[in-house]
Design a protein around this motif. Structure first.
Motif, short mmCIF file in Angstrom:
data_model
loop_
_atom_site.label_atom_id
_atom_site.label_comp_id
_atom_site.label_asym_id
_atom_site.label_seq_id
_atom_site.Cartn_x
_atom_site.Cartn_y
_atom_site.Cartn_z
N THR A 188 -11.68 6.46 8.16
CA THR A 188 -11.31 5.13 7.61
C THR A 188 -12.01 4.97 6.42
O THR A 188 -12.17 6.34 5.66
CB THR A 188 -12.78 4.26 8.22
OG1 THR A 188 -12.21 2.97 7.62
CG2 THR A 188 -14.22 4.34 8.38
N ASP A 232 -1.58 2.87 9.23
CA ASP A 232 -2.81 2.25 10.18
C ASP A 232 -2.57 3.23 11.20
O ASP A 232 -3.43 3.93 11.73
CB ASP A 232 -2.60 1.10 11.00
CG ASP A 232 -3.02 -0.51 10.25
OD1 ASP A 232 -3.80 0.14 8.97
OD2 ASP A 232 -2.70 -1.36 10.48
N ARG A 264 -4.31 6.48 10.46
CA ARG A 264 -5.91 6.75 10.13
C ARG A 264 -6.12 6.17 11.64
O ARG A 264 -7.29 7.15 11.92
CB ARG A 264 -6.39 4.56 9.61
CG ARG A 264 -6.12 5.80 8.03
CD ARG A 264 -6.10 4.19 6.90
NE ARG A 264 -6.13 2.15 7.67
CZ ARG A 264 -6.88 3.28 8.34
NH1 ARG A 264 -7.79 2.03 8.85
NH2 ARG A 264 -6.18 1.13 8.79
N PHE A 289 -5.07 1.20 3.16
CA PHE A 289 -5.98 2.41 2.95
C PHE A 289 -5.24 3.92 2.55
O PHE A 289 -3.55 3.66 2.10
CB PHE A 289 -6.39 3.08 4.12
CG PHE A 289 -7.70 1.86 4.52
CD1 PHE A 289 -8.49 2.18 5.10
CD2 PHE A 289 -7.07 0.63 5.57
CE1 PHE A 289 -9.66 1.75 5.30
CE2 PHE A 289 -7.60 -0.16 6.43
CZ PHE A 289 -9.04 0.53 5.84
#
Length: 106
Positions: free
Chosen positions: A90, A81, A84, A27
Protein backbone atom coordinates in the motif's frame (compact mmCIF):
# COMPACT_ATOMS: atom_id res chain seq x y z
CA UNK A 1 10.65 -13.18 -14.03
CA UNK A 2 9.71 -15.01 -17.26
CA UNK A 3 11.33 -13.67 -20.40
CA UNK A 4 9.20 -10.97 -21.98
CA UNK A 5 8.72 -10.98 -25.73
CA UNK A 6 10.83 -8.32 -27.42
CA UNK A 7 12.70 -7.16 -24.31
CA UNK A 8 14.56 -3.90 -24.75
CA UNK A 9 15.86 -2.93 -21.30
CA UNK A 10 15.72 -4.67 -17.93
CA UNK A 11 15.97 -2.61 -14.75
CA UNK A 12 15.83 -3.33 -11.04
CA UNK A 13 15.10 -0.62 -8.46
CA UNK A 14 13.53 0.16 -5.11
CA UNK A 15 10.68 2.68 -4.80
CA UNK A 16 8.21 4.02 -2.25
CA UNK A 17 4.60 3.44 -3.28
CA UNK A 18 2.65 6.69 -3.64
CA UNK A 19 -1.06 7.36 -4.00
CA UNK A 20 -2.79 9.95 -6.16
CA UNK A 21 -6.22 10.72 -4.77
CA UNK A 22 -8.11 11.84 -7.84
CA UNK A 23 -11.72 10.83 -8.41
CA UNK A 24 -10.46 7.29 -7.74
CA UNK A 25 -7.25 6.53 -5.87
CA UNK A 26 -4.36 5.32 -8.01
CA UNK A 27 -1.18 3.78 -6.65
CA UNK A 28 2.22 4.10 -8.33
CA UNK A 29 5.86 3.16 -7.85
CA UNK A 30 7.91 6.10 -9.18
CA UNK A 31 11.06 5.11 -11.02
CA UNK A 32 14.23 6.60 -9.51
CA UNK A 33 15.84 9.29 -11.69
CA UNK A 34 18.53 7.02 -13.17
CA UNK A 35 15.96 4.35 -14.13
CA UNK A 36 13.65 7.03 -15.56
CA UNK A 37 16.53 8.40 -17.63
CA UNK A 38 17.27 4.93 -19.04
CA UNK A 39 13.61 4.48 -20.04
CA UNK A 40 13.46 7.99 -21.53
CA UNK A 41 16.51 7.15 -23.67
CA UNK A 42 14.53 4.44 -25.51
CA UNK A 43 10.96 5.74 -25.06
CA UNK A 44 10.47 6.89 -28.67
CA UNK A 45 11.35 3.42 -29.95
CA UNK A 46 8.96 1.57 -27.63
CA UNK A 47 6.06 3.95 -26.89
CA UNK A 48 2.72 3.19 -28.50
CA UNK A 49 1.21 6.63 -27.92
CA UNK A 50 0.92 9.48 -25.41
CA UNK A 51 4.46 8.63 -24.27
CA UNK A 52 3.41 5.53 -22.34
CA UNK A 53 5.93 2.69 -22.32
CA UNK A 54 4.88 -1.01 -22.24
CA UNK A 55 6.54 -3.06 -19.49
CA UNK A 56 6.46 -6.32 -17.63
CA UNK A 57 7.10 -5.87 -13.92
CA UNK A 58 7.66 -8.09 -10.91
CA UNK A 59 7.09 -7.09 -7.29
CA UNK A 60 7.54 -9.82 -4.68
CA UNK A 61 6.40 -12.86 -6.69
CA UNK A 62 3.70 -10.98 -8.61
CA UNK A 63 4.39 -10.57 -12.34
CA UNK A 64 2.20 -8.20 -14.35
CA UNK A 65 2.11 -6.16 -17.54
CA UNK A 66 1.24 -2.48 -17.69
CA UNK A 67 2.52 0.78 -19.15
CA UNK A 68 4.69 3.41 -17.50
CA UNK A 69 3.18 6.91 -17.34
CA UNK A 70 5.62 9.68 -18.31
CA UNK A 71 6.27 12.53 -15.92
CA UNK A 72 8.61 15.50 -16.47
CA UNK A 73 11.47 13.96 -14.47
CA UNK A 74 10.69 10.21 -14.42
CA UNK A 75 7.99 7.59 -15.05
CA UNK A 76 5.31 6.12 -12.81
CA UNK A 77 4.64 2.38 -12.62
CA UNK A 78 0.89 1.95 -12.00
CA UNK A 79 -0.04 -0.67 -9.41
CA UNK A 80 -3.49 -2.14 -10.01
CA UNK A 81 -5.54 -3.37 -7.06
CA UNK A 82 -4.93 -7.00 -8.04
CA UNK A 83 -1.16 -6.46 -7.92
CA UNK A 84 -1.29 -4.59 -4.61
CA UNK A 85 -3.47 -7.25 -2.99
CA UNK A 86 -1.33 -10.17 -4.17
CA UNK A 87 1.91 -8.42 -3.15
CA UNK A 88 0.33 -7.01 0.06
CA UNK A 89 1.50 -3.43 -0.55
CA UNK A 90 0.00 0.00 0.00
CA UNK A 91 1.02 3.67 -0.02
CA UNK A 92 4.27 4.32 1.83
CA UNK A 93 5.60 0.77 1.42
CA UNK A 94 9.04 0.32 -0.15
CA UNK A 95 9.06 -2.25 -2.93
CA UNK A 96 11.74 -3.85 -5.06
CA UNK A 97 10.76 -3.80 -8.72
CA UNK A 98 12.18 -5.83 -11.59
CA UNK A 99 11.10 -4.14 -14.81
CA UNK A 100 11.43 -5.16 -18.45
CA UNK A 101 10.68 -2.53 -21.07
CA UNK A 102 9.20 -4.17 -24.17
CA UNK A 103 8.78 -3.18 -27.77
CA UNK A 104 5.26 -1.99 -28.47
CA UNK A 105 3.06 -4.39 -30.39
CA UNK A 106 3.21 -3.96 -34.20
Amino acid sequence: MPAAPNPVVTLSFEAEVIVWRGPSPYFFAPLPPEAGAEVRRIARAVSYGWGVVPVEAKIAEVVFTTSLFPKPDTYLLPLKDMVRRKADITAGDRVVVELTVKLSPP
